[in-house]
Write a protein that holds these residues in place. Structure first.
Motif, PDB file in Angstrom:
ATOM      1  N   ASP A 119       0.861  -1.175   0.000  1.00 37.30           N
ATOM      2  CA  ASP A 119       0.000   0.000   0.000  1.00 37.30           C
ATOM      3  C   ASP A 119       0.901   1.229   0.000  1.00 37.30           C
ATOM      4  N   VAL A 120       0.717   2.096  -0.989  1.00 40.75           N
ATOM      5  CA  VAL A 120       1.591   3.251  -1.154  1.00 40.75           C
ATOM      6  C   VAL A 120       0.763   4.492  -1.485  1.00 40.75           C
ATOM      7  N   TYR A 121       1.382   5.657  -1.290  1.00 37.91           N
ATOM      8  CA  TYR A 121       0.793   6.904  -1.768  1.00 37.91           C
ATOM      9  C   TYR A 121       1.384   7.205  -3.141  1.00 37.91           C
ATOM     10  N   VAL A 122       0.526   7.310  -4.140  1.00 36.06           N
ATOM     11  CA  VAL A 122       0.960   7.622  -5.498  1.00 36.06           C
ATOM     12  C   VAL A 122       0.683   9.095  -5.777  1.00 36.06           C
ATOM     13  N   ALA A 127       0.108  13.552 -14.675  1.00 33.80           N
ATOM     14  CA  ALA A 127      -0.278  12.199 -15.075  1.00 33.80           C
ATOM     15  C   ALA A 127      -1.698  11.928 -14.601  1.00 33.80           C
ATOM     16  N   ILE A 128      -2.333  10.936 -15.230  1.00 37.69           N
ATOM     17  CA  ILE A 128      -3.678  10.529 -14.832  1.00 37.69           C
ATOM     18  C   ILE A 128      -3.695   9.023 -14.602  1.00 37.69           C
ATOM     19  N   SER A 129      -4.726   8.569 -13.938  1.00 37.38           N
ATOM     20  CA  SER A 129      -4.891   7.142 -13.697  1.00 37.38           C
ATOM     21  C   SER A 129      -5.316   6.450 -14.999  1.00 37.38           C
ATOM     22  N   ALA A 130      -4.710   5.290 -15.268  1.00 39.34           N
ATOM     23  CA  ALA A 130      -5.018   4.550 -16.499  1.00 39.34           C
ATOM     24  C   ALA A 130      -5.180   3.063 -16.177  1.00 39.34           C
ATOM     25  N   GLU A 156       3.698  -1.425 -14.706  1.00 41.41           N
ATOM     26  CA  GLU A 156       5.010  -0.774 -14.645  1.00 41.41           C
ATOM     27  C   GLU A 156       4.899   0.740 -14.542  1.00 41.41           C
ATOM     28  N   SER A 157       3.766   1.289 -14.955  1.00 40.14           N
ATOM     29  CA  SER A 157       3.544   2.733 -14.869  1.00 40.14           C
ATOM     30  C   SER A 157       2.708   3.103 -13.647  1.00 40.14           C
ATOM     31  N   PHE A 158       2.519   2.139 -12.724  1.00 44.18           N
ATOM     32  CA  PHE A 158       1.616   2.343 -11.596  1.00 44.18           C
ATOM     33  C   PHE A 158       0.211   2.699 -12.111  1.00 44.18           C
ATOM     34  N   TYR A 159      -0.184   2.042 -13.222  1.00 48.60           N
ATOM     35  CA  TYR A 159      -1.498   2.275 -13.843  1.00 48.60           C
ATOM     36  C   TYR A 159      -1.707   3.754 -14.152  1.00 48.60           C
ATOM     37  N   SER A 160      -0.719   4.371 -14.797  1.00 52.16           N
ATOM     38  CA  SER A 160      -0.765   5.802 -15.092  1.00 52.16           C
ATOM     39  C   SER A 160      -0.421   6.055 -16.554  1.00 52.16           C
ATOM     40  N   CYS A 161      -0.742   7.250 -17.015  1.00 59.12           N
ATOM     41  CA  CYS A 161      -0.289   7.717 -18.330  1.00 59.12           C
ATOM     42  C   CYS A 161      -0.139   9.231 -18.260  1.00 59.12           C
ATOM     43  N   ALA A 162       0.399   9.817 -19.317  1.00 56.82           N
ATOM     44  CA  ALA A 162       0.614  11.269 -19.349  1.00 56.82           C
ATOM     45  C   ALA A 162      -0.711  12.011 -19.348  1.00 56.82           C
ATOM     46  N   HIS A 163      -0.734  13.154 -18.688  1.00 55.88           N
ATOM     47  CA  HIS A 163      -1.947  13.982 -18.651  1.00 55.88           C
ATOM     48  C   HIS A 163      -2.178  14.718 -19.970  1.00 55.88           C
ATOM     49  N   GLN A 216       3.152   6.473 -25.522  1.00 57.03           N
ATOM     50  CA  GLN A 216       2.463   5.793 -24.422  1.00 57.03           C
ATOM     51  C   GLN A 216       1.380   4.834 -24.930  1.00 57.03           C
ATOM     52  N   SER A 217       1.614   4.260 -26.097  1.00 56.65           N
ATOM     53  CA  SER A 217       0.654   3.314 -26.670  1.00 56.65           C
ATOM     54  C   SER A 217       0.540   2.035 -25.847  1.00 56.65           C
ATOM     55  N   ASP A 218       1.526   1.759 -24.999  1.00 59.08           N
ATOM     56  CA  ASP A 218       1.450   0.586 -24.121  1.00 59.08           C
ATOM     57  C   ASP A 218       0.693   0.889 -22.831  1.00 59.08           C
TER      58      ASP A 218
END
Length: 234
Positions: A119-122, A127-130, A156-163, A216-218
């Protein structure tokens, strides 16, 4: 606030607003408090900007509470702004119906999540959640494309992508380099502010949104491609 059209000419209303000045005030308050706390038990801190609160301390809990309040305040602001925009459109446009597709998309925020068995603080900064199948918004610059995306849930991106596209030059540099004619040329076809006060938002000051999306297509799949027709910046 933007009025956009997607690939089938469906109309999208997109707006961007955060906690505004109150979020900055909260941040500055707790930064100063963290520096004072650190000075009390670490006398040789290499950089005062590395000050932090230890989890479980009173100030840590106060900070998390304040951050959550600011994020909720921002969400409610956007909700109210969207109501106002839609009410305005109803006055000036022929009768239309609303779909159920509304996407509320935080960026620059803190959230408690579970990653890599912990459990971590992200902190998603720019960035946004993806998460898998989660819908998100990736805006381009004023006059460029924007995208509605669906997350691929890449761990690997902590379920994130660029905003969004992100700036490639500062606002000051953009004002020095470009002219009003440049702004008019790069925002042709978009109703927006085109005087010198808007030069810092010129599309050329931002990265190529198509390249950003390719990179960020992956992380996300594109669901809709939007083009701005009206852009109002507060």
């Amino acid at each position: 606030m933007e009025i956009c059209l997607d690939e089938s000419n469906a109309v999208w209303v997109m707006l961007h607003s955060g906690s505004r000045g109150v979020g900055n005030a909260i941040g500055q308050h707790f930064i100063q408090m963290a520096r004072r706390d650190m000075a009390g038990h670490m006398h040789n801190m290499p950089d005062k900007n590395l000050a932090y609160f230890s989890e479980g301390s009173v100030h840590f809990d106060d900070y998390i509470e304040a951050v959550n309040w600011a994020q909720e305040y921002a969400r409610v602001n956007r909700q109210e702004m969207m109501k106002l925009v839609l009410n305005c459109l109803k006055v000036h446009l022929p009768k239309f119906s609303l779909t159920s597709e509304a996407i509320n998309c935080h960026h620059n925020y803190v959230v408690r999540e579970h990653h890599f068995e912990r459990d971590v603080y992200v902190t998603r900064k720019g960035a946004i959640s993806a998460k898998k199948d989660q819908l998100g918004i990736i805006p381009g610059s004023m006059g460029a494309k924007s995208f509605i995306v669906r997350g691929r849930g890449n761990p690997e991106s902590f379920y994130s992508c660029a905003h969004g596209a992100g700036r490639k030059m500062s606002r000051a540099a953009a004002r020095q380099r470009f002219t009003r004619k440049d702004l008019e040329a790069q925002t042709r076809g978009v109703q927006c502010r085109k005087d010198r006060g808007g030069i810092d938002e010129i599309p050329a000051a931002y990265k190529d949104i198509d390249q950003v999306m390719q990179n960020q297509s992956d992380l996300v799949d594109i669901v809709h491609t939007l083009r701005q027709v009206i852009c109002i910046k507060g």
